[in-house]
Design a protein around this motif. Structure first.
Motif, short mmCIF file in Angstrom:
data_model
loop_
_atom_site.label_atom_id
_atom_site.label_comp_id
_atom_site.label_asym_id
_atom_site.label_seq_id
_atom_site.Cartn_x
_atom_site.Cartn_y
_atom_site.Cartn_z
N PHE A 135 37.79 34.06 41.24
CA PHE A 135 38.40 34.32 42.31
C PHE A 135 38.04 35.12 43.39
N GLN A 136 37.70 36.27 42.84
CA GLN A 136 37.12 37.11 43.90
C GLN A 136 35.86 37.08 44.41
N VAL A 137 35.12 36.77 43.60
CA VAL A 137 33.57 36.80 44.14
C VAL A 137 32.88 35.21 44.26
N PHE A 138 33.16 34.37 43.68
CA PHE A 138 32.91 32.80 44.04
C PHE A 138 33.56 32.51 45.35
N ASN A 139 34.89 32.80 45.38
CA ASN A 139 35.49 32.30 46.77
C ASN A 139 34.59 33.08 47.96
N SER A 140 34.47 34.18 47.67
CA SER A 140 33.63 35.03 49.04
C SER A 140 32.48 34.81 49.08
N PHE A 141 31.50 35.23 48.14
CA PHE A 141 30.03 35.34 48.04
C PHE A 141 29.52 33.78 47.81
N GLY A 142 30.60 33.11 46.98
CA GLY A 142 29.91 31.67 46.82
C GLY A 142 30.28 30.91 48.07
#
Length: 413
Positions: free
Chosen positions: A125-132
């Protein structure tokens, strides 16, 4: 229908015929819902929200009903990836460089998660939504490095004796710590592992994701395909100890957002694996949800709350399911079922846009989400993950209307 619309409808029908073996009528490409107007609304609201955020690493999470003030969190909060993800979607929608700049700023707030020991499963939720989303649209190699490191971090929570990722590596009430707990929300975070395994990460990440989805499919659902929120396993033997709730009404109820995670999660797992057992299961967990929805297609926070129709609604679950249904419709060979999924998603988006938008009440996108009702937390709030999936669903809907696949991306120079 004008000539341009006829052409777009024909293109869409052809893509569906080639891509999934079904003939889908272009009558689904209706003029009833003005998606561009809704995306414009999202951009306007988010522009106003940007002006209110302190420049100290704060990230918006939620707004109480009858209030205009955001509750801000830092990068450690499980919801921290939804706001930068929403900004990336607005960049994808508009091509306007200002959204890329804003999205990059808030995305980089989360970089420490790649090198910090995982405290729970929410890294997807945190990293894939943003960096992904950022990497998907820009090919920035620094983003890719963060994603791959974070996937390895999440993998450390995988217990091979159980076959799933540990969701909460700490003492949570009713989880019989230090036994192994897995929550339905965790299905969404598997996308991080799938992506990493195909983009430079170890193949074992793929195997972990498949194992997690398979074991969850076996143990997390009742005979009618409604889901438990949590399953507790013996950490040494892998045996199922119990299925319980943490955020739902009861251990035997269908918590709306939990079921939405299942619908979205198994649709995504099929996309990543092409294993028909996951597609079949996505249909089953979707069916029980759709069949029990109220007429306006927006669920109460829990389908079994005896207070219905006076129970709170959950716009966030509706947004998650709308997005999932649009994708699932493209994998569905039964043309009537595919059309049902698309039409239901359209109906959900129309209802959210007509009756759930925040508009002048605050700078979020949607009202009336329910966070954690048993804890009396964020009930009838605007919540950032509802906004994230609302924009995602709008983009998927627009792409399908324009004859494209819902997960196609746009990259701007």
């Amino acid at each position: 229908m004008n000539f341009k619309q006829q052409i777009l409808g024909s293109i869409f029908a052809t893509l569906m015929l080639v891509g999934c073996g079904s003939t889908v009528s272009n009558t689904r490409l209706s003029d009833k819902f003005d998606v561009d107007a809704q995306l414009d609304y999202c951009a306007k609201q988010s522009s106003n929200a940007l002006k209110l955020i302190p420049k100290d690493g704060s990230i918006p999470r939620s707004i109480a009903s009858n209030n205009e003030q955001w509750k801000f969190v830092d990068y450690k909060d499980w919801t921290s990836g939804f706001w930068p993800g929403e900004l990336w979607y607005l960049y994808e929608s508009t091509g306007d460089h200002k959204w890329e700049v804003a999205a990059d700023k808030f995305t980089n707030y989360l970089a420490a998660l790649a090198v910090t020991p995982a405290v729970d499963h929410d890294l997807g939720f945190q990293v894939f939504n943003s960096f992904g989303n950022g990497y998907r649209l820009t090919n920035n190699p620094e983003y890719k490095e963060v994603i791959l490191k974070t996937a390895n971090n999440l993998a450390k929570l995988f217990n091979p004796k159980v076959g799933t990722i540990l969701s909460w590596p700490r003492n949570v009430p009713n989880m019989e710590w230090p036994q192994h707990n897995t929550i339905m929300d965790n299905m969404i975070n598997l996308e991080l592992l799938f992506w990493a395994s195909k983009n430079g990460g170890d193949k074992s990440l793929y195997d972990m994701a498949v194992s997690h989805a398979t074991v969850t499919m076996k143990n997390h659902f009742r005979p009618d395909y409604t889901s438990y929120h949590v399953v507790v396993y013996d950490k040494e033997t892998g045996e199922k100890i119990k299925g319980v709730t943490h955020q739902g009404y009861s251990d035997s109820s269908m918590w709306a957002r939990g079921q939405s995670w299942a619908i979205y999660g198994y649709t995504m797992v099929y996309r990543e694996t092409k294993d028909p057992k996951f597609l079949d299961f996505a249909h089953k967990v979707t069916r029980v949800y759709l069949d029990r929805l109220p007429k306006d297609l927006i669920p109460y926070w829990d389908f079994d709350d005896p207070a219905i129709p006076h129970a709170p609604r959950d716009a966030s679950a509706a947004a998650v399911v709308a997005s999932a249904l649009l994708e699932l419709s493209t994998y569905t060979k039964d043309s009537a079922l595919s059309k049902e999924y698309f039409d239901k998603a359209e109906g959900m988006l129309k209802e959210l846009s007509d009756n759930y938008q925040s508009k002048t009440k605050n700078t979020a996108l949607l009202l009336h989400s329910t966070g954690h009702k048993p804890a009396n937390s964020e009930i009838d709030y605007s919540i950032i993950y509802a906004d994230y999936y609302y924009v995602e669903a709008l983009l998927r809907y627009k792409k399908l209307k324009e004859g494209e696949q819902p997960l196609l991306t746009y990259k701007f120079n």
